[in-house]
Write a protein that holds these residues in place. Structure first.
Motif, mmCIF file in Angstrom:
data_model
loop_
_atom_site.group_PDB
_atom_site.id
_atom_site.type_symbol
_atom_site.label_atom_id
_atom_site.label_comp_id
_atom_site.label_asym_id
_atom_site.label_seq_id
_atom_site.Cartn_x
_atom_site.Cartn_y
_atom_site.Cartn_z
ATOM 1 N N ALA A 130 -25.946 -10.274 6.689
ATOM 2 C CA ALA A 130 -26.663 -9.256 8.365
ATOM 3 C C ALA A 130 -26.857 -11.143 8.915
ATOM 4 N N ILE A 131 -26.035 -12.084 9.322
ATOM 5 C CA ILE A 131 -26.293 -13.243 9.313
ATOM 6 C C ILE A 131 -26.155 -13.031 11.079
ATOM 7 N N PRO A 132 -25.214 -12.369 11.924
ATOM 8 C CA PRO A 132 -25.679 -11.786 12.790
ATOM 9 C C PRO A 132 -26.362 -11.496 13.461
ATOM 10 N N ASN A 133 -27.616 -9.984 12.940
ATOM 11 C CA ASN A 133 -28.439 -9.971 12.803
ATOM 12 C C ASN A 133 -29.620 -11.050 13.444
ATOM 13 N N PHE A 134 -29.285 -12.151 13.393
ATOM 14 C CA PHE A 134 -30.649 -13.244 13.322
ATOM 15 C C PHE A 134 -30.753 -13.706 14.392
ATOM 16 N N LYS A 135 -31.971 -14.464 15.486
ATOM 17 C CA LYS A 135 -32.213 -15.181 16.365
ATOM 18 C C LYS A 135 -31.067 -16.482 15.798
ATOM 19 N N THR A 136 -31.085 -17.159 16.837
ATOM 20 C CA THR A 136 -30.615 -18.297 17.075
ATOM 21 C C THR A 136 -31.365 -19.419 16.759
ATOM 22 N N PRO A 137 -31.253 -20.566 15.836
ATOM 23 C CA PRO A 137 -29.570 -20.929 14.965
ATOM 24 C C PRO A 137 -29.870 -19.917 14.086
ATOM 25 N N ALA A 138 -28.928 -18.733 13.758
ATOM 26 C CA ALA A 138 -28.714 -18.007 12.913
ATOM 27 C C ALA A 138 -28.387 -17.979 11.365
ATOM 28 N N PRO A 139 -27.893 -19.297 11.298
ATOM 29 C CA PRO A 139 -27.331 -19.446 9.668
ATOM 30 C C PRO A 139 -28.532 -20.211 9.131
ATOM 31 N N THR A 140 -29.869 -21.020 10.333
ATOM 32 C CA THR A 140 -30.715 -22.383 9.327
ATOM 33 C C THR A 140 -31.824 -20.666 9.001
ATOM 34 N N ASN A 141 -32.333 -19.944 9.973
ATOM 35 C CA ASN A 141 -32.943 -18.130 10.173
ATOM 36 C C ASN A 141 -32.865 -17.876 9.269
ATOM 37 N N ALA A 142 -32.110 -17.885 8.812
ATOM 38 C CA ALA A 142 -31.425 -16.769 7.264
ATOM 39 C C ALA A 142 -31.202 -17.188 6.269
ATOM 40 N N VAL A 143 -31.108 -18.694 6.194
ATOM 41 C CA VAL A 143 -31.643 -19.394 4.689
ATOM 42 C C VAL A 143 -33.278 -19.657 4.830
ATOM 43 N N LYS A 144 -33.929 -19.612 5.560
ATOM 44 C CA LYS A 144 -34.915 -19.245 5.625
ATOM 45 C C LYS A 144 -36.167 -18.225 5.357
ATOM 46 N N THR A 145 -34.995 -17.663 5.479
ATOM 47 C CA THR A 145 -35.276 -16.309 5.182
ATOM 48 C C THR A 145 -35.620 -15.566 3.765
ATOM 49 N N LEU A 146 -33.848 -15.980 3.234
ATOM 50 C CA LEU A 146 -33.366 -16.090 1.673
ATOM 51 C C LEU A 146 -33.813 -16.337 0.848
ATOM 52 N N MET A 147 -34.530 -18.055 1.469
ATOM 53 C CA MET A 147 -35.612 -18.934 0.478
ATOM 54 C C MET A 147 -36.658 -18.653 -0.264
ATOM 55 N N ALA A 148 -37.321 -17.496 1.402
ATOM 56 C CA ALA A 148 -38.896 -16.870 1.118
ATOM 57 C C ALA A 148 -38.858 -15.614 0.348
ATOM 58 N N MET A 149 -37.951 -14.892 0.415
ATOM 59 C CA MET A 149 -37.545 -13.889 -0.509
ATOM 60 C C MET A 149 -37.251 -14.379 -2.265
ATOM 61 N N GLY A 150 -36.637 -14.980 -2.193
ATOM 62 C CA GLY A 150 -36.631 -15.420 -3.825
ATOM 63 C C GLY A 150 -37.545 -15.667 -4.257
ATOM 64 N N SER A 151 -38.250 -16.608 -3.223
ATOM 65 C CA SER A 151 -39.603 -16.888 -3.737
ATOM 66 C C SER A 151 -40.611 -16.320 -4.076
ATOM 67 N N LEU A 152 -40.799 -14.919 -3.070
ATOM 68 C CA LEU A 152 -41.913 -14.358 -3.225
ATOM 69 C C LEU A 152 -41.366 -12.514 -4.221
ATOM 70 N N LEU A 153 -39.233 -12.821 -4.648
ATOM 71 C CA LEU A 153 -39.066 -11.845 -5.978
ATOM 72 C C LEU A 153 -38.873 -12.417 -6.614
ATOM 73 N N ALA A 154 -39.430 -13.926 -6.733
ATOM 74 C CA ALA A 154 -39.844 -14.406 -8.262
ATOM 75 C C ALA A 154 -41.073 -14.309 -8.958
ATOM 76 N N LEU A 155 -41.993 -14.650 -7.379
ATOM 77 C CA LEU A 155 -43.464 -14.410 -8.180
ATOM 78 C C LEU A 155 -43.864 -13.339 -8.870
ATOM 79 N N LEU A 156 -43.704 -11.693 -8.098
ATOM 80 C CA LEU A 156 -43.971 -11.008 -7.734
ATOM 81 C C LEU A 156 -43.518 -10.030 -9.695
#
Length: 608
Positions: A237-263
């Motif tokens: 879903a990278i095209p759905n992100f605001k510019t710069p899309a790849p950077t924002n997507a990676v940061k979102t992915l890292m946040a999701m991974g961190s939350l999932l790992a903790l929970l």
């Protein structure tokens, strides 16, 4: 009327220039693209315990190292998909990676698996959420299917309104769920550290367990890995992100991974120390919450947000399915209609088709889709394995700066994903065997669609198609049912074209009708040739098409074009159509597939 209802349900149409306003920031993207992964915390730890309990509750301490293994796989997947996002910033995820590095067929396996997996995501998530609601209110149990279908309809309409609007609404329940679980984990650990939880409830780590085996541990690991479904959605879903899309997507992915790992680790930890045993009627999270807070407000808050997140996990499918479908459609493997944006700038056809397929699945399985979870999980780990392997091939082939570390990350992910996939096939074959039939079928379907598009393109291309034969003249055939304004309107149109020959054709069922009609016609249109055709079996289509075929064969010998002009009257009100026999529509539908015959309809609009 239809347009007014449509505007009420999905909002006013948006201009193409407003596309940038429909992009997601990281906060909203995290909510709608992580709901599937985060919701798996509600059942992932339980899947581990369900396997371990087969050798006794003393084996529950193994859930700790198994959870650590799941976290290792999670880290490998997060790092890998971060690299995929930067390497393929236009989205497509496992499909694009596999296709470009492993070949077309591995790419189609990955793409087909994910398409079906997103349908399963919606069906399974909505059904699970509905079960949570009907468990709290047993009186609704008889209406499980209807409630689940209504949820699908609601989420479908919400997504048709646009990505940002759905994200704005769905973000609150997702973050409330995260908050609820964090409170539960913190309070549970506080109770453990202050001695409120008896050590007798759990066996110490390292306790020998009779009957434990490597195969069983791998089976538990595979079951626990179902908590990682949905991790790949952000890369699609990278095209759905605001510019710069790849950077924002990676940061979102890292946040999701961190939350999932903790929970995930927090729930596994509490389940072990509380000595929670999985039960058919009560979930692990429910038992932990009840032991921590009792059946008070906080307990019901946790249960409520868990039910909501399970339903809203379906939204991950709505975010990723249309974009994956766009990539497959651009490569001509599925219908091109999936590339078209709707009124609200979303890929409406993909959203609607996802809603339809998931609804059919819910109805077919009567809302009881829990036994599809293994199929749902293996449908994710096949693309996981292929995408990781594809990235390994990419790094070996290109050898960019720092490629050794990237290679190591992807190799680790590929090996573990492959092991998990194999464990699903070995331990849950009865539930996942259908994928071995489905994948060849969908690849065959992709191949046939692609072959059709290639054939159409080859025939339409000016450089490759046969040269058009010059047309010397035109013969017009006009089917007539009587002497009316409708026929007069069509004949006036035909005469304005100055054709070489006009032939009116009248099909009669009774012999005496022929002479009467010919006499009237010769007085009304003496300059237009009339041909009457008998029809003893009362069919208009058969004698008419036979006559047109005869005219066409003779005309083609002299390079003349045959045009059939069909008179048709249009009632003032749409419902009036059901009062008429629609002969013109039947004639047009039948003649449309005749070679070298042009079909034209001349409408005559009635005023009352």
């Amino acid at each position: 009327m239809f347009s007014s209802i449509k505007k009420l349900l999905i909002g006013r149409p948006l201009k193409s220039t407003e596309l940038g306003e429909q992009k997601l920031n990281k906060t909203k993207a995290l909510a709608i693209l992580s709901s599937d992964a985060l919701s798996s915390v509600a059942y992932g730890p339980e899947q581990i315990l369900l396997v371990l309990i087969t050798v006794g509750t003393a084996a529950f301490w193994y859930s700790i190292p198994i959870a650590a293994g799941v976290l290792v796989l999670l880290v490998a997947l997060i790092l890998s998909y971060s690299q995929i996002i930067y390497a393929y910033p236009h989205g497509g995820g496992a499909y694009v990676v596999s296709k470009e590095n492993l070949g077309m067929y591995p790419g189609l396996v990955a793409g087909g698996s994910l398409l079906v997996d997103y349908i399963l995501t919606v069906a399974v998530s909505v059904s699970a959420g509905t079960d949570a609601i009907t468990s709290a209110f047993p009186v609704l149990h008889a209406h499980t299917v209807a409630i689940a279908v209504l949820f699908v309809l609601f989420i479908t309409l919400l997504n048709l309104r646009g990505v940002t609007e759905s994200a704005s609404i769905l973000a609150y329940p997702v973050y409330l769920f995260v908050l609820a679980l964090f409170i539960l984990i913190v309070m549970g650990m506080y109770h453990i550290m202050t001695g409120r939880v008896s050590p007798a409830l759990h066996s110490p780590i390292g306790t020998p367990v009779a009957g434990i085996s490597l195969f069983l541990l791998l089976r538990a690991f595979a079951s626990g890995s179902s908590a990682l479904t949905g991790v790949e959605a952000i890369s699609n879903a990278i095209p759905n992100f605001k510019t710069p899309a790849p950077t924002n997507a990676v940061k979102t992915l890292m946040a999701m991974g961190s939350l999932l790992a903790l929970l995930f680790s927090g729930i596994v930890y509490l389940a072990y120390f509380y000595g929670v045993t999985p039960k058919a009627e009560v979930t692990v999270v429910s038992q932990i919450a009840e032991q921590t807070f009792g059946r008070h407000v906080m307990y019901f808050f946790i249960q409520g947000t868990t039910a909501l997140i399970l339903v809203l996990a379906a939204n991950t499918g709505y975010s990723a399915f249309p974009l994956l479908a766009v990539n497959l459609a651009k490569d001509k493997f599925i219908p091109r209609m999936f590339t078209i944006r709707g009124d609200r700038l979303g890929y409406s056809n993909g959203i609607i088709m996802l809603g339809i397929f998931s609804t059919l699945l819910i109805i077919a399985f009567k809302g009881e889709t829990e036994h599809l979870i293994p199929l749902y999980a293996v449908g994710v780990f096949i693309p996981f394995t292929l995408s990781q392997t594809g990235m390994v091939v990419k790094w070996v082939r290109e050898k960019p700066k720092g490629w050794i570390m990237k290679l190591l990350i992807n190799t680790t992910g590929a090996v573990i994903s492959f092991i998990v996939s194999m464990m699903f096939f070995l331990t849950k074959f009865a539930q996942v065997w259908s994928i071995l039939l489905f994948l060849p079928f969908i690849i065959f379907l992709f191949h046939r669609i692609h072959k059709h598009y290639e054939a159409v393109g080859d025939q339409l291309r000016l450089k490759t198609c046969e040269p058009a034969v010059p047309i010397k003249g035109n013969v017009v055939v006009v089917p007539v049912a009587g002497i009316t304004h409708v026929v007069e309107n069509s004949l006036n149109y035909v005469k304005s074209l100055s054709p070489d020959q006009v032939i009116a054709v009248y099909v009669h069922f009774e012999k005496e009708d022929e002479a009467i009609f010919e006499e009237k016609w010769n007085k009304w249109q003496p300059d237009v040739r009339l041909v009457t055709l008998p029809s003893p079996y009362r069919s208009i289509i058969q004698p008419l098409t036979k006559f047109i075929d005869t005219v066409q064969r003779k005309a083609s010998e002299s390079n003349y074009q045959v045009t059939v002009v069909i008179p048709q009257f249009i009632p003032k009100k749409g419902w009036h159509n059901i009062l008429h026999n629609q002969s013109s529509l039947l004639i047009r539908a039948h003649l449309l597939f005749r070679r070298d015959v042009v079909i034209t309809t001349v409408p005559y609009h009635l005023k009352k």
